[in-house]
Motif scaffolding. Structure first.
Motif, short mmCIF file in Angstrom:
data_model
loop_
_atom_site.label_atom_id
_atom_site.label_comp_id
_atom_site.label_asym_id
_atom_site.label_seq_id
_atom_site.Cartn_x
_atom_site.Cartn_y
_atom_site.Cartn_z
N ASP A 25 0.85 -1.19 0.00
CA ASP A 25 0.00 0.00 0.00
C ASP A 25 0.88 1.24 0.00
N TYR A 54 1.87 -4.00 -9.86
CA TYR A 54 0.83 -3.53 -8.93
C TYR A 54 1.34 -2.34 -8.14
N GLU A 55 2.51 -2.50 -7.52
CA GLU A 55 3.05 -1.44 -6.69
C GLU A 55 3.38 -0.19 -7.53
N ARG A 58 0.09 1.48 -8.81
CA ARG A 58 -0.67 2.18 -7.77
C ARG A 58 0.00 3.48 -7.37
N VAL A 101 -2.83 -3.02 -14.41
CA VAL A 101 -2.91 -3.67 -13.10
C VAL A 101 -3.49 -2.70 -12.07
N ALA A 102 -3.09 -1.43 -12.11
CA ALA A 102 -3.66 -0.43 -11.21
C ALA A 102 -5.16 -0.27 -11.45
N GLN A 105 -7.01 -3.20 -10.00
CA GLN A 105 -7.12 -3.05 -8.55
C GLN A 105 -8.22 -2.05 -8.19
N THR A 108 -11.67 -3.69 -8.61
CA THR A 108 -12.02 -4.88 -7.85
C THR A 108 -11.85 -4.74 -6.34
N SER A 109 -11.16 -3.73 -5.88
CA SER A 109 -10.93 -3.56 -4.45
C SER A 109 -12.22 -3.18 -3.74
N TYR A 111 -12.02 -2.17 -0.52
CA TYR A 111 -11.57 -1.44 0.65
C TYR A 111 -12.59 -0.36 1.02
#
Length: 159
Positions: A25, A54-55, A58, A101-102, A105, A108-109, A111
């Motif tokens: 994160d 991903y990292e 993001r 990929v971002a 995320q 689909t997240s 959070y």
């Protein structure tokens, strides 16, 4: 270097992508600065290998950047270029895939859903703004994905 494959059935197949242990994160809200100097990184999850794309994605395509910066594509691509200056061995496939990929995320997240619906509290308005920002960022990124990936591919192959 370890490779992962990620290809959800509703998305075009990804090439093999690099995995390494990540923060998980690494975003603006988890970075503390003193002026221009990074002084601390917060909110580490237990270390686990996951996609470098991903990292990087993001960080480069954070919803605040995508929505609030009119030149967000150039800003994201410049950040990825700076990352490559420090980590030149990242394969081009990881660079080109990081925006996709971002986006995946973002789409689909879940959070914040539990906090919003199961235990609403004092930060309800903040959660609403968070979700509106994420929705706007996902829409903008999806609508410009070809342009973003073309710009990332150019950065990846310039090295």
């Amino acid at each position: 270097m370890r490779y992962c494959t990620a290809s959800p059935s509703f998305w075009p197949a990804f090439p093999p992508l690099t995995c390494q242990v990540l923060h998980g994160d690494y975003s603006a809200v988890n970075l503390l600065f003193d002026g221009d100097t990074l002084t601390a990184v917060l909110d580490f999850l237990p270390p686990a290998p996951f996609l470098v794309a991903y990292e990087v994605g993001r960080i480069a395509f954070d919803p605040r950047t995508v929505v609030l910066n009119n030149d967000w594509i150039a800003a994201g691509v410049n950040l990825v270029g700076a990352y490559l200056d420090t980590n030149p061995h990242l394969p081009a496939a990881d660079v080109t895939a990081c925006a996709r990929v971002a986006l995946l995320q973002l789409m689909t997240s879940l959070y914040g859903v539990k906090q919003h619906y199961l235990k609403p509290g004092l930060i309800q308005q903040d959660l609403d703004q968070f979700w509106l920002l994420r929705h706007a960022a996902a829409s903008r990124l999806l609508g410009n994905l070809d342009d973003v990936e073309n710009a990332l591919a150019q950065v990846a192959h310039r090295r």
